[in-house]
Write a protein that holds these residues in place. Sequence first.
Motif, PDB file in Angstrom:
ATOM      1  N   ALA A  63      -0.454  -5.119   3.243  1.00 11.75           N
ATOM      2  CA  ALA A  63       0.103  -3.976   2.524  1.00 11.75           C
ATOM      3  C   ALA A  63       1.577  -4.226   2.221  1.00 11.75           C
ATOM      4  O   ALA A  63       2.333  -4.670   3.077  1.00 11.75           O
ATOM      5  N   THR A  65       4.843  -3.003  -0.944  1.00  6.02           N
ATOM      6  CA  THR A  65       5.227  -2.260  -2.126  1.00  6.02           C
ATOM      7  C   THR A  65       6.083  -3.160  -2.996  1.00  6.02           C
ATOM      8  O   THR A  65       7.051  -3.751  -2.521  1.00  6.02           O
ATOM      9  N   ARG A 110       7.858  -3.465   2.748  1.00  2.92           N
ATOM     10  CA  ARG A 110       6.604  -3.279   3.485  1.00  2.92           C
ATOM     11  C   ARG A 110       5.914  -1.957   3.160  1.00  2.92           C
ATOM     12  O   ARG A 110       4.712  -1.838   3.325  1.00  2.92           O
ATOM     13  N   ASP A 111       6.692  -0.965   2.694  1.00  6.39           N
ATOM     14  CA  ASP A 111       6.090   0.333   2.398  1.00  6.39           C
ATOM     15  C   ASP A 111       7.025   1.137   1.490  1.00  6.39           C
ATOM     16  O   ASP A 111       8.145   0.717   1.195  1.00  6.39           O
ATOM     17  N   LEU A 112       6.571   2.288   1.056  1.00  8.27           N
ATOM     18  CA  LEU A 112       7.356   3.131   0.150  1.00  8.27           C
ATOM     19  C   LEU A 112       8.653   3.645   0.785  1.00  8.27           C
ATOM     20  O   LEU A 112       9.700   3.632   0.129  1.00  8.27           O
ATOM     21  N   SER A 114      10.534   2.130   2.892  1.00  8.99           N
ATOM     22  CA  SER A 114      11.477   1.000   2.885  1.00  8.99           C
ATOM     23  C   SER A 114      12.026   0.764   1.488  1.00  8.99           C
ATOM     24  O   SER A 114      13.207   0.436   1.320  1.00  8.99           O
TER      25      SER A 114
END
Length: 181
Positions: A63, A65, A110-112, A114
């Motif tokens: 996963a 982004t 790594r994700d929204l 971040s």
Amino acid sequence: MNTARLDEHDLVLVNALQIAPRMSWAEAARILGSTPHTWASRWARLRAGGLAWVTAHPGWLGAMTVAMVEADCAPGTRADVVRSLCLDPRVASIEEAAIGCDLVLTVITRDLPSLTTLLLEDLPGEHHVTRHRSYIATAIHRQGSGWRLRALDAEQRTSLESLRVPSASGGRRDPPPGAWP
């Protein structure tokens, strides 16, 4: 302007390096024919002529982004901003633009949350970006590491695939089939 052309042997070498980028020149000679010196010299000529180069990308991270970011810098600060961004591991690529914005960035987090931190805090704070517009990738349909020249025969491809180095976790470095939508 570089007007040099790639010949069939150049294409074979580049295709082989697409499949097994860490192979030795001795392995290249065994699989492709010729001598290690021939392939090493050919690669040196391609690199020196700007016809081929080595780059890296984060590979399959599970996963993540991805976003494209158009960034503007204060007048006279673009070089400093670029140097600063080059040190940020979340910035995968930086392109200088001639019109519309100063820089176009590809960023991977790594994700929204971040990504939000990068956009709202770090770009204007530590990187001194004065303004930016972001475009989040909602799907990745094709990854560049899957593209091949198709200059090799089936036997050569199979031999080169056997040289691929597994990741530290013991698995393949490529995404599993069907991982990208």
